[in-house]
Design a protein around this motif. Structure first.
Motif, PDB file in Angstrom:
ATOM      1  N   THR A   1     -20.780  14.780  43.889  1.00 60.16           N
ATOM      2  CA  THR A   1     -20.682  15.707  45.018  1.00 60.16           C
ATOM      3  C   THR A   1     -21.960  15.670  45.846  1.00 60.16           C
ATOM      4  N   ASN A   2     -21.860  16.068  47.108  1.00 60.11           N
ATOM      5  CA  ASN A   2     -23.035  16.076  47.981  1.00 60.11           C
ATOM      6  C   ASN A   2     -24.165  16.913  47.398  1.00 60.11           C
ATOM      7  N   LYS A   3     -23.827  18.068  46.833  1.00 60.27           N
ATOM      8  CA  LYS A   3     -24.833  18.974  46.284  1.00 60.27           C
ATOM      9  C   LYS A   3     -25.615  18.313  45.162  1.00 60.27           C
TER      10      LYS A   3
ATOM     11  N   GLN B   1     -19.068   8.291  44.462  1.00 57.46           N
ATOM     12  CA  GLN B   1     -17.656   8.615  44.289  1.00 57.46           C
ATOM     13  C   GLN B   1     -16.830   7.351  44.057  1.00 57.46           C
TER      14      GLN B   1
ATOM     15  N   VAL C   1     -25.761  15.057  44.343  1.00 56.09           N
ATOM     16  CA  VAL C   1     -26.427  13.828  44.789  1.00 56.09           C
ATOM     17  C   VAL C   1     -27.706  14.176  45.532  1.00 56.09           C
ATOM     18  N   ARG C   2     -27.661  15.211  46.359  1.00 53.08           N
ATOM     19  CA  ARG C   2     -28.853  15.639  47.094  1.00 53.08           C
ATOM     20  C   ARG C   2     -29.959  16.081  46.126  1.00 53.08           C
TER      21      ARG C   2
ATOM     22  N   THR D   1     -27.757  11.651  51.923  1.00 53.29           N
ATOM     23  CA  THR D   1     -26.974  12.289  50.865  1.00 53.29           C
ATOM     24  C   THR D   1     -25.493  11.944  50.949  1.00 53.29           C
ATOM     25  N   TRP D   2     -24.880  12.139  52.107  1.00 56.91           N
ATOM     26  CA  TRP D   2     -23.435  11.914  52.214  1.00 56.91           C
ATOM     27  C   TRP D   2     -23.082  10.453  51.970  1.00 56.91           C
ATOM     28  N   ARG D   3     -23.970   9.544  52.438  1.00 56.74           N
ATOM     29  CA  ARG D   3     -23.714   8.108  52.243  1.00 56.74           C
ATOM     30  C   ARG D   3     -23.798   7.753  50.759  1.00 56.74           C
ATOM     31  N   SER D   4     -24.850   8.231  50.087  1.00 60.44           N
ATOM     32  CA  SER D   4     -24.990   7.959  48.659  1.00 60.44           C
ATOM     33  C   SER D   4     -23.870   8.603  47.856  1.00 60.44           C
ATOM     34  N   ALA D   5     -23.471   9.814  48.252  1.00 63.93           N
ATOM     35  CA  ALA D   5     -22.386  10.497  47.549  1.00 63.93           C
ATOM     36  C   ALA D   5     -21.092   9.693  47.644  1.00 63.93           C
ATOM     37  N   THR D   6     -20.858   9.081  48.799  1.00 67.51           N
ATOM     38  CA  THR D   6     -19.669   8.240  48.965  1.00 67.51           C
ATOM     39  C   THR D   6     -19.712   7.060  48.009  1.00 67.51           C
TER      40      THR D   6
END
Length: 323
Positions: free
Chosen positions: A18-20, A64, A22-23, A56-61
Motif C-alpha cells: 500500500t502507499n502508506k 503490488q 511503501v512510503r 511512493t505511488w510508483r514504487s507501490a505499483t
C-alpha cells in the motif's frame, strides 16, 4: 555446552504494497546516511517534499505487481533460508532480521543473547559496501550484544561455484550473445572515498567466470538500479542493453550476483522494465539466471560458513556438493 546463534540479515521490505506502508519504508531507507550521504538539512526537505510524494505511488505499483499471497518475495525467501539453515544446524538458534523494518536487528539480537553464547551475524549481501553493510554493523554495535560479523563472502570458492553453476544450467538453453553480471550500483562518490565495492564486484565476476563452461569473452560486468542525478558505477545495465541491441547482439542472459534472493530489482526492474526496454530497442531474448532463492546448496553453504566463524577447523570440512 555452548549454544550458538546465527542472525541472517537482509535489506527489508514494506509491510504491505500500500502507499502508506511503501512510503514509511522508503522514508526509513532513504533517510539512512549510509545510503544517501547528502547533509540532512539539505536532503530531508527534498526527500519529504519531492522524492517521497513522487516515488511512493510508483514504487507501490511495482510492489503490488510482484507481491505474492505469502507476502514480499524477499521476506518469504529469507524465511525459507532461515528455516532450511535451522534444519541443517539443529543445535543452533537461527533467526532473521531486516536493516529496515521488521524483524528489528537489535531486538532480535537481545532475544538471542538471552540464551545464545556466541552469535554470528551474516548480512545476505556477498560484496561489502557502505550502503548495505555499515547500517547493519552500526545497529549490531548499538545493541551492545557481542557478535561475530561476516563482512562479505564473495571470495568464497563455494559461493563462486554456486554462482557459476546457475549460469551453466541456463546458458545451454539458448544461443546467448552476451552474459551480463549485473550488480546493484552505488554512487561513484562512495568509491572515490574508498568504498571497495567495485573491486569486489569485478572480483566476483572474475572468480565465477573461471568456473564457467561458456565462452568467457561473452561475460561483462554492469551495474543497475541507479537512483538520482549523481553519477553511479558504470557501465549501466540499461545503456549496455541498448548498445548490445544496436550491435545486433539481441540475445542476453542476466546474472545478478549481488542479489541472493528475488526482490524488486530482479522481479520488477529487470524482468519487466529492463526487459521491455531491451525489446523496444531491438532485443529479442532477455533471460535471467534465478538468484540463490534459498536453494539447498546455498543453505548448506550458509550453514558451513557460519560454523567456520565459531570453529574454523570444522568449517574446513566442505560437504561434497555437486556444482
Amino acid at each position: 555446552m555452548a549454544h550458538n546463534g546465527l542472525l541472517l540479515v537482509n535489506l527489508g521490505s514494506p509491510v504491505s504494497p500500500t502507499n502508506k506502508d511503501v512510503r514509511a519504508y522508503l522514508k526509513e531507507f532513504l533517510s539512512d546516511q549510509n545510503v544517501v550521504e547528502l547533509p540532512k538539512w539539505f536532503w530531508q526537505p527534498l526527500l519529504r517534499g519531492i522524492i517521497l510524494p513522487a516515488r511512493t505511488w510508483r514504487s507501490a505499483t511495482f510492489y503490488q505487481h510482484m507481491w505474492t499471497k505469502a507476502g514480499s518475495p524477499l521476506i518469504v525467501y529469507t524465511q525459507i533460508l532461515r528455516d532450511k539453515v535451522q534444519k541443517i544446524l539443529p543445535d543452533w538458534d537461527v533467526q532473521m532480521a531486516m536493516t529496515y523494518g521488521q524483524p528489528d536487528i537489535s531486538e532480535t539480537l537481545h532475544k538471542m543473547a538471552a540464551h545464545d553464547d556466541e552469535i554470528v551475524v551474516l548480512p545476505l549481501f556477498p560484496q561489502y559496501t557502505q550502503s548495505t553493510h555499515d547500517s547493519i554493523f552500526q545497529q549490531v554495535r548499538a545493541s551492545g550484544v557481542k557478535t561475530k560479523l561476516i563482512k562479505s563472502f564473495y571470495q568464497e570458492p563455494r559461493y563462486l561455484k554456486l554462482l557459476a553453476s546457475g549460469v551453466d544450467r541456463c546458458y545451454p538453453q539458448k544461443k546467448y550473445d552476451a552474459v551480463l553480471f549485473s550488480y546493484h550500483g552505488i554512487p561513484t562518490s562512495m568509491v572515490k572515498k574508498g568504498d571497495p565495492y567495485r573491486k569486489k564486484c569485478l572480483a566476483t565476476t572474475a572468480g565465477a567466470t573461471q568456473y564457467l563452461k561458456l565462452p568467457h569473452e561473452k561475460v561483462r560486468t554492469v551495474f543497475q538500479s541507479k537512483f538520482g542525478p549523481m553519477p553511479w558505477l558504470k557501465p549501466y545495465l540499461k545503456n549496455t542493453l541498448m548498445e548490445l541491441a544496436e550491435m545486433g547482439k539481441r540475445n542476453v542472459l542476466i546474472v545478478t550476483p549481488s542479489f541472493v534472493e528475488d526482490c524488486l530489482e530482479t522481479i520488477e526492474e529487470n524482468n519487466v522494465q529492463n526487459y521491455q526496454q531491451f525489446r523496444a530497442t531491438g532485443g529479442q531474448v532477455f533471460d535471467a539466471v534465478p538468484p540463490m532463492n534459498a536453494n539447498d546448496d546455498f543453505c548448506q553453504f550458509v550453514a558451513d560458513l557460519s560454523m567456520k566463524q565459531i570453529n574454523p577447523d570444522r568449517g574446513k570440512a566442505d560437504h561434497d556438493t555437486k556444482y
